[in-house]
Scaffold this motif. Sequence first.
Motif, mmCIF file in Angstrom:
data_model
loop_
_atom_site.group_PDB
_atom_site.id
_atom_site.type_symbol
_atom_site.label_atom_id
_atom_site.label_comp_id
_atom_site.label_asym_id
_atom_site.label_seq_id
_atom_site.Cartn_x
_atom_site.Cartn_y
_atom_site.Cartn_z
ATOM 1 N N ILE A 1 7.571 -4.943 -5.338
ATOM 2 C CA ILE A 1 8.375 -3.875 -4.727
ATOM 3 C C ILE A 1 8.409 -4.036 -3.209
ATOM 4 C CG2 ILE A 1 8.421 -1.385 -4.262
ATOM 5 C CD1 ILE A 1 7.380 -1.008 -7.149
ATOM 6 N N LEU A 2 7.244 -4.251 -2.614
ATOM 7 C CA LEU A 2 7.178 -4.409 -1.164
ATOM 8 C C LEU A 2 7.854 -5.703 -0.719
ATOM 9 C CD1 LEU A 2 3.523 -3.147 -0.584
ATOM 10 C CD2 LEU A 2 5.649 -1.963 -0.001
ATOM 11 N N GLU A 3 7.766 -6.740 -1.535
ATOM 12 C CA GLU A 3 8.419 -8.001 -1.200
ATOM 13 C C GLU A 3 9.933 -7.821 -1.162
ATOM 14 O OE1 GLU A 3 8.802 -11.920 -0.082
ATOM 15 O OE2 GLU A 3 6.988 -10.675 -0.194
ATOM 16 N N SER A 4 10.466 -7.012 -2.085
ATOM 17 C CA SER A 4 11.913 -6.797 -2.102
ATOM 18 C C SER A 4 12.390 -6.102 -0.831
ATOM 19 C CB SER A 4 12.305 -5.962 -3.324
ATOM 20 O OG SER A 4 11.863 -4.620 -3.205
ATOM 21 N N ALA A 5 11.502 -5.304 -0.207
ATOM 22 C CA ALA A 5 11.874 -4.605 1.025
ATOM 23 C C ALA A 5 11.925 -5.542 2.222
ATOM 24 C CB ALA A 5 10.890 -3.467 1.302
ATOM 25 N N THR A 6 11.406 -6.767 2.077
ATOM 26 C CA THR A 6 11.462 -7.740 3.176
ATOM 27 C C THR A 6 12.727 -8.593 3.115
ATOM 28 O OG1 THR A 6 10.292 -9.499 1.964
ATOM 29 C CG2 THR A 6 8.936 -7.867 3.126
ATOM 30 N N ILE B 1 1.650 4.862 -7.452
ATOM 31 C CA ILE B 1 2.630 5.664 -6.727
ATOM 32 C C ILE B 1 2.024 6.929 -6.143
ATOM 33 C CG2 ILE B 1 3.404 6.928 -8.773
ATOM 34 C CD1 ILE B 1 5.596 5.676 -5.855
ATOM 35 N N THR B 2 1.073 7.533 -6.841
ATOM 36 C CA THR B 2 0.515 8.805 -6.359
ATOM 37 C C THR B 2 -0.220 8.654 -5.030
ATOM 38 O OG1 THR B 2 -1.415 8.427 -7.773
ATOM 39 C CG2 THR B 2 0.325 9.828 -8.653
ATOM 40 N N ASP B 3 -0.745 7.462 -4.751
ATOM 41 C CA ASP B 3 -1.477 7.245 -3.497
ATOM 42 C C ASP B 3 -0.547 7.029 -2.306
ATOM 43 O OD1 ASP B 3 -3.304 6.538 -5.765
ATOM 44 O OD2 ASP B 3 -4.719 6.191 -4.122
ATOM 45 N N PHE B 4 0.728 6.735 -2.563
ATOM 46 C CA PHE B 4 1.626 6.350 -1.471
ATOM 47 C C PHE B 4 2.961 7.093 -1.465
ATOM 48 C CE2 PHE B 4 -1.054 2.765 -2.601
ATOM 49 C CZ PHE B 4 -1.560 2.350 -1.375
ATOM 50 N N GLU B 5 3.225 7.945 -2.448
ATOM 51 C CA GLU B 5 4.565 8.513 -2.605
ATOM 52 C C GLU B 5 5.027 9.356 -1.426
ATOM 53 O OE1 GLU B 5 4.787 11.018 -5.985
ATOM 54 O OE2 GLU B 5 2.929 12.088 -5.559
ATOM 55 N N SER B 6 4.106 9.997 -0.710
ATOM 56 C CA SER B 6 4.512 10.863 0.403
ATOM 57 C C SER B 6 4.692 10.099 1.718
ATOM 58 C CB SER B 6 3.481 11.981 0.594
ATOM 59 O OG SER B 6 2.214 11.443 0.905
ATOM 60 N N LEU B 7 4.379 8.802 1.728
ATOM 61 C CA LEU B 7 4.503 7.997 2.945
ATOM 62 C C LEU B 7 5.900 7.404 3.053
ATOM 63 C CD1 LEU B 7 1.160 5.972 2.801
ATOM 64 C CD2 LEU B 7 1.636 7.993 4.181
ATOM 65 N N HIS B 8 6.322 7.177 4.288
ATOM 66 C CA HIS B 8 7.532 6.390 4.481
ATOM 67 C C HIS B 8 7.191 4.925 4.173
ATOM 68 C CE1 HIS B 8 8.658 9.931 6.976
ATOM 69 N NE2 HIS B 8 9.831 9.700 6.421
ATOM 70 N N LEU B 9 8.180 4.193 3.748
ATOM 71 C CA LEU B 9 7.965 2.792 3.397
ATOM 72 C C LEU B 9 7.320 2.035 4.548
ATOM 73 C CD1 LEU B 9 8.435 0.515 1.334
ATOM 74 C CD2 LEU B 9 10.702 0.201 2.347
ATOM 75 N N SER B 10 7.751 2.305 5.756
ATOM 76 C CA SER B 10 7.228 1.597 6.936
ATOM 77 C C SER B 10 5.791 1.985 7.274
ATOM 78 C CB SER B 10 8.134 1.860 8.140
ATOM 79 O OG SER B 10 8.219 3.258 8.402
ATOM 80 N N PHE C 1 7.383 -7.817 7.087
ATOM 81 C CA PHE C 1 6.479 -8.631 6.274
ATOM 82 C C PHE C 1 5.941 -7.775 5.134
ATOM 83 C CE2 PHE C 1 3.515 -6.339 8.837
ATOM 84 C CZ PHE C 1 2.331 -6.269 8.103
ATOM 85 N N ASN C 2 5.426 -8.426 4.106
ATOM 86 C CA ASN C 2 4.875 -7.728 2.953
ATOM 87 C C ASN C 2 3.435 -7.332 3.242
ATOM 88 O OD1 ASN C 2 3.917 -6.857 0.465
ATOM 89 N ND2 ASN C 2 4.986 -8.442 -0.697
ATOM 90 N N THR D 1 11.904 4.417 -6.764
ATOM 91 C CA THR D 1 12.856 4.908 -7.759
ATOM 92 C C THR D 1 14.108 4.031 -7.782
ATOM 93 O OG1 THR D 1 12.067 7.195 -7.535
ATOM 94 C CG2 THR D 1 14.265 6.877 -8.473
ATOM 95 N N GLN D 2 14.614 3.676 -6.598
ATOM 96 C CA GLN D 2 15.780 2.794 -6.516
ATOM 97 C C GLN D 2 15.467 1.418 -7.102
ATOM 98 O OE1 GLN D 2 17.203 2.562 -2.474
ATOM 99 N NE2 GLN D 2 17.318 4.776 -2.230
ATOM 100 N N TRP D 3 14.294 0.883 -6.752
ATOM 101 C CA TRP D 3 13.896 -0.443 -7.236
ATOM 102 C C TRP D 3 13.785 -0.457 -8.754
ATOM 103 C CZ3 TRP D 3 9.807 -2.479 -10.004
ATOM 104 C CH2 TRP D 3 9.615 -3.854 -9.919
#
Length: 418
Positions: free
Chosen positions: A182-187, A141-150, A200-201, A111-113
Amino acid sequence: MPRNRRPKKNQTEKPRSNWGTVIPRYDKNGGIIAWQVRYPNPLVPGKRVQRQFKPWQELDARTWLEEEKHLVDLHNKGISEWTHPTQRKKEKLSKLKEQERRRILFRDYVTQWESNYKLPDGGEIAGGTRRNLKLDIRHFITDFESLHLSEITPLKIKAWYDKPHPEGQWAFRRSCMRFKAILESATKPGLDGTEPLLQFNPFIFPIPPAPRSSRIDAPPVTPRELMLLAEAMPEYTRLSVFLSTLVGGLRCGELCGLRVMDIDLDSQTLHVRHSVNRGRTDRGEIRYSRTKTGASIRNVHIPDALMPMIRQHLHDHCDMRLPESPIFVPRRAKIMSQTTLEEQFAKARVKARRPDLTFQGLRASHATLLMLRGGTLREVMNELGHTSEKVAIRYYQLTVAEHQSRIVNLLARDFMDA
């Protein structure tokens, strides 16, 4: 002794510690209102470190002093470096905040991204682009929304990557590109200097290749088909199919964004300056907006053969007294919407027996027909407002079977007759 340190009758002051002091503070009636703890600053001689506790926290005050003495002893022995309690508190809060930041849910990070997503030049994206961005995100998003980013790992991504994707190849490809970005931006480190959220991505899989576009196999529109399309369009928007096919290959949004001042009859020039959209949220009223790219702003020549038609359209449908009035005046709005114009064209193309055509198809026809008549690639790119040769060749130069056969025959004849 100041009044707030004077004990009342029958009240004795607590003995001082051998190192540092725990001093009671009194109100005017002799009641304890606080405990003040002080000890020498080991880094700055003559300075004291102090902290104040509530009236009922005498034990906490003395315990804190003993803990501080232990830290100073370690510092004096060279075992660990002492830092001021205030600095330690800030570091602890910062660490807790960082731990909380690293436990961000994937849906919250996405959401922030998405809300911070900008054009390469830093500008805001159009409402339609944001809508497409949300659609791309929705596919994963539905497959991963409840997980923490890590908690997102290559194994979990592979399970999503390998499953069926009924949204289609194009949509799956775009979703992979968004997911990886999205995941690359988190690195990357935060703008405020905070550490990356990921080391890492985890999206280590290849982006699926672009499927073959159906536009590539669609032949360019013929003169007869163009006339049939025009006849099937409402009279007040009929000019649009001619402009898209014969003048600059205008996009649907660019057609809707045309105003009286954009047509210079004297120099036979059409100025492409705007497109239209519904604003950043894609929910507001239709408004004039920037073109798709900076290169899309261009001036294109109006052919002699179209001048009478354009003059007639301006006379019949436009208010020439108002330079900012639209070229295509809608029936129930101030500005023509892409949806309205595309719906009109969708009905017209069926009547013209070219259900495969879109405004993009007319744009591609314009590019192809220019090349067949001797136009250079650079000229075609200028006409369409393109900066990428790859895009121009891949999507806007259609193959004409008859022309290809003719040039192959000419090539063979030249060699065989030599």
